[in-house]
Scaffold this motif. Structure first.
Motif, PDB file in Angstrom:
ATOM      1  N   ASN A  24      24.653 -21.722 -12.037  1.00  0.00           N
ATOM      2  CA  ASN A  24      23.839 -23.095 -11.318  1.00  0.00           C
ATOM      3  C   ASN A  24      24.237 -22.223  -9.505  1.00  0.00           C
ATOM      4  O   ASN A  24      23.322 -22.899  -8.608  1.00  0.00           O
ATOM      5  CB  ASN A  24      24.926 -24.124 -11.347  1.00  0.00           C
ATOM      6  CG  ASN A  24      24.393 -25.014 -12.272  1.00  0.00           C
ATOM      7  OD1 ASN A  24      23.875 -24.742 -13.368  1.00  0.00           O
ATOM      8  ND2 ASN A  24      25.702 -25.383 -13.145  1.00  0.00           N
ATOM      9  N   ALA A  25      24.869 -21.251  -9.139  1.00  0.00           N
ATOM     10  CA  ALA A  25      25.052 -20.811  -8.361  1.00  0.00           C
ATOM     11  C   ALA A  25      23.915 -19.866  -8.099  1.00  0.00           C
ATOM     12  O   ALA A  25      23.089 -19.804  -6.533  1.00  0.00           O
ATOM     13  CB  ALA A  25      26.109 -20.192  -7.723  1.00  0.00           C
ATOM     14  N   TYR A  26      23.068 -19.074  -8.894  1.00  0.00           N
ATOM     15  CA  TYR A  26      22.432 -18.564  -8.639  1.00  0.00           C
ATOM     16  C   TYR A  26      20.957 -19.061  -8.325  1.00  0.00           C
ATOM     17  O   TYR A  26      20.060 -19.052  -7.801  1.00  0.00           O
ATOM     18  CB  TYR A  26      22.353 -17.830  -9.779  1.00  0.00           C
ATOM     19  CG  TYR A  26      21.299 -16.420 -10.083  1.00  0.00           C
ATOM     20  CD1 TYR A  26      20.855 -15.626  -9.062  1.00  0.00           C
ATOM     21  CD2 TYR A  26      19.671 -16.891 -10.815  1.00  0.00           C
ATOM     22  CE1 TYR A  26      19.600 -15.022  -8.755  1.00  0.00           C
ATOM     23  CE2 TYR A  26      18.209 -16.523 -10.967  1.00  0.00           C
ATOM     24  CZ  TYR A  26      18.797 -15.090  -9.753  1.00  0.00           C
ATOM     25  OH  TYR A  26      17.674 -14.310  -9.867  1.00  0.00           O
ATOM     26  N   ASP A  27      20.703 -20.086  -8.964  1.00  0.00           N
ATOM     27  CA  ASP A  27      19.409 -21.519  -9.003  1.00  0.00           C
ATOM     28  C   ASP A  27      19.262 -21.680  -7.939  1.00  0.00           C
ATOM     29  O   ASP A  27      18.233 -21.781  -6.873  1.00  0.00           O
ATOM     30  CB  ASP A  27      19.507 -22.840 -10.731  1.00  0.00           C
ATOM     31  CG  ASP A  27      19.147 -21.525 -12.011  1.00  0.00           C
ATOM     32  OD1 ASP A  27      18.637 -20.633 -11.989  1.00  0.00           O
ATOM     33  OD2 ASP A  27      19.862 -22.185 -12.638  1.00  0.00           O
ATOM     34  N   SER A  28      20.459 -22.325  -7.206  1.00  0.00           N
ATOM     35  CA  SER A  28      20.821 -22.622  -5.735  1.00  0.00           C
ATOM     36  C   SER A  28      20.443 -21.580  -5.104  1.00  0.00           C
ATOM     37  O   SER A  28      19.368 -21.980  -3.681  1.00  0.00           O
ATOM     38  CB  SER A  28      22.080 -23.576  -5.774  1.00  0.00           C
ATOM     39  OG  SER A  28      22.514 -24.291  -6.365  1.00  0.00           O
ATOM     40  N   GLY A  29      20.858 -20.750  -4.886  1.00  0.00           N
ATOM     41  CA  GLY A  29      20.044 -19.977  -4.303  1.00  0.00           C
ATOM     42  C   GLY A  29      19.102 -19.042  -3.839  1.00  0.00           C
ATOM     43  O   GLY A  29      18.222 -18.950  -3.330  1.00  0.00           O
ATOM     44  N   ILE A  30      18.671 -19.105  -5.153  1.00  0.00           N
ATOM     45  CA  ILE A  30      16.698 -19.042  -5.749  1.00  0.00           C
ATOM     46  C   ILE A  30      16.245 -20.357  -4.899  1.00  0.00           C
ATOM     47  O   ILE A  30      15.022 -19.984  -4.466  1.00  0.00           O
ATOM     48  CB  ILE A  30      16.616 -18.345  -7.001  1.00  0.00           C
ATOM     49  CG1 ILE A  30      17.703 -17.357  -7.371  1.00  0.00           C
ATOM     50  CG2 ILE A  30      15.350 -18.392  -7.119  1.00  0.00           C
ATOM     51  CD1 ILE A  30      16.345 -16.227  -6.819  1.00  0.00           C
ATOM     52  N   ASN A  31      16.625 -21.250  -5.326  1.00  0.00           N
ATOM     53  CA  ASN A  31      15.612 -22.914  -5.305  1.00  0.00           C
ATOM     54  C   ASN A  31      15.449 -22.749  -2.772  1.00  0.00           C
ATOM     55  O   ASN A  31      15.040 -23.110  -2.452  1.00  0.00           O
ATOM     56  CB  ASN A  31      15.898 -23.793  -5.003  1.00  0.00           C
ATOM     57  CG  ASN A  31      15.650 -23.730  -6.770  1.00  0.00           C
ATOM     58  OD1 ASN A  31      14.890 -23.276  -7.015  1.00  0.00           O
ATOM     59  ND2 ASN A  31      17.186 -24.649  -7.144  1.00  0.00           N
ATOM     60  N   ALA A  32      17.490 -22.518  -2.331  1.00  0.00           N
ATOM     61  CA  ALA A  32      17.313 -22.075  -0.862  1.00  0.00           C
ATOM     62  C   ALA A  32      16.231 -21.310  -0.498  1.00  0.00           C
ATOM     63  O   ALA A  32      15.633 -21.417   0.807  1.00  0.00           O
ATOM     64  CB  ALA A  32      18.753 -22.002  -0.550  1.00  0.00           C
ATOM     65  N   PHE A  33      16.335 -20.131  -1.230  1.00  0.00           N
ATOM     66  CA  PHE A  33      15.573 -18.925  -0.997  1.00  0.00           C
ATOM     67  C   PHE A  33      14.313 -19.569  -0.420  1.00  0.00           C
ATOM     68  O   PHE A  33      13.597 -19.029   0.297  1.00  0.00           O
ATOM     69  CB  PHE A  33      15.877 -17.413  -1.182  1.00  0.00           C
ATOM     70  CG  PHE A  33      14.847 -16.666  -1.386  1.00  0.00           C
ATOM     71  CD1 PHE A  33      15.307 -15.670  -0.036  1.00  0.00           C
ATOM     72  CD2 PHE A  33      13.299 -16.207  -2.008  1.00  0.00           C
ATOM     73  CE1 PHE A  33      14.493 -14.813   0.432  1.00  0.00           C
ATOM     74  CE2 PHE A  33      12.892 -14.661  -1.809  1.00  0.00           C
ATOM     75  CZ  PHE A  33      13.623 -14.035  -0.355  1.00  0.00           C
ATOM     76  N   ASN A  34      13.693 -19.652  -1.786  1.00  0.00           N
ATOM     77  CA  ASN A  34      12.220 -20.355  -1.788  1.00  0.00           C
ATOM     78  C   ASN A  34      12.056 -21.123  -1.459  1.00  0.00           C
ATOM     79  O   ASN A  34      10.444 -20.998  -0.820  1.00  0.00           O
ATOM     80  CB  ASN A  34      11.206 -20.573  -3.074  1.00  0.00           C
ATOM     81  CG  ASN A  34      11.854 -19.216  -4.478  1.00  0.00           C
ATOM     82  OD1 ASN A  34      11.502 -18.006  -4.353  1.00  0.00           O
ATOM     83  ND2 ASN A  34      11.704 -19.921  -5.386  1.00  0.00           N
ATOM     84  N   ASN A  35      12.837 -21.864  -0.639  1.00  0.00           N
ATOM     85  CA  ASN A  35      12.361 -23.389   0.249  1.00  0.00           C
ATOM     86  C   ASN A  35      12.479 -22.716   1.122  1.00  0.00           C
ATOM     87  O   ASN A  35      11.553 -22.901   2.361  1.00  0.00           O
ATOM     88  CB  ASN A  35      13.254 -24.323  -0.382  1.00  0.00           C
ATOM     89  CG  ASN A  35      13.391 -24.747  -0.783  1.00  0.00           C
ATOM     90  OD1 ASN A  35      12.404 -25.098  -1.233  1.00  0.00           O
ATOM     91  ND2 ASN A  35      14.239 -26.048  -1.230  1.00  0.00           N
TER      92      ASN A  35
END
Length: 150
Positions: A24-35
């Motif tokens: 979940n932390a990884y997915d959140s980090g990737i989403n923040a990076f993509n945004n």
């Protein structure tokens, strides 16, 4: 960006919980990076559209790519008539550029190509794309020859 280490104290020795928290932390980090990247790209796009020269270069590049693609497809599909298709594209672009400089609208030239007799339906689409691209390149003060050079 650096991935923030999640709090895994509630998991204890539960491997599945530990995995899920990190996933979940990884997915959140990737989403923040993509945004963040999307926002930067949108800002750069808006900045380019506001600048007249940048917008012209972007439109010119798009038209050059479109002409290059249509030219490549026409030549690759018609193996045994490449010389004739090459000559046709060059003649069409030359006439289209001259007509654009004379003030003839793009729609009139496109419709003329769509109504031209003796062209296979698939080829007609690409020749129409050639007319549109060459007209736009001429309008943007570009050289259509650069798009078809190899």
């Amino acid at each position: 960006m650096i991935l923030v280490a999640p709090d895994t104290t509630q998991c204890g020795w539960d491997g599945e919980c530990y995995y899920n928290v990190w996933a979940n932390a990884y997915d959140s980090g990737i989403n923040a990076f993509n945004n963040k990247k999307r926002a930067e790209k949108k800002l750069a796009e808006e900045k380019c559209l506001a600048d007249k020269e940048c917008r012209r270069k972007k439109e010119l590049s798009s038209s050059m790519n479109s002409l290059s693609t249509a030219y490549t497809v026409l030549l690759s599909v018609n193996h045994y008539a490449q010389a004739e298709y090459d000559a046709a594209v060059r003649a069409i672009c030359e006439q289209t550029s001259l007509n654009q400089k004379k003030g003839i609208p793009k729609d009139a030239l496109v419709n003329r190509m769509k109504d031209w007799p003796g062209i296979a339906p698939m080829d007609r689409e690409y020749f129409t794309e050639v007319v549109q691209s060459c007209w736009d390149i001429s309008r943007l003060s570009g050289d259509w020859r650069k798009a078809i050079r190899r």
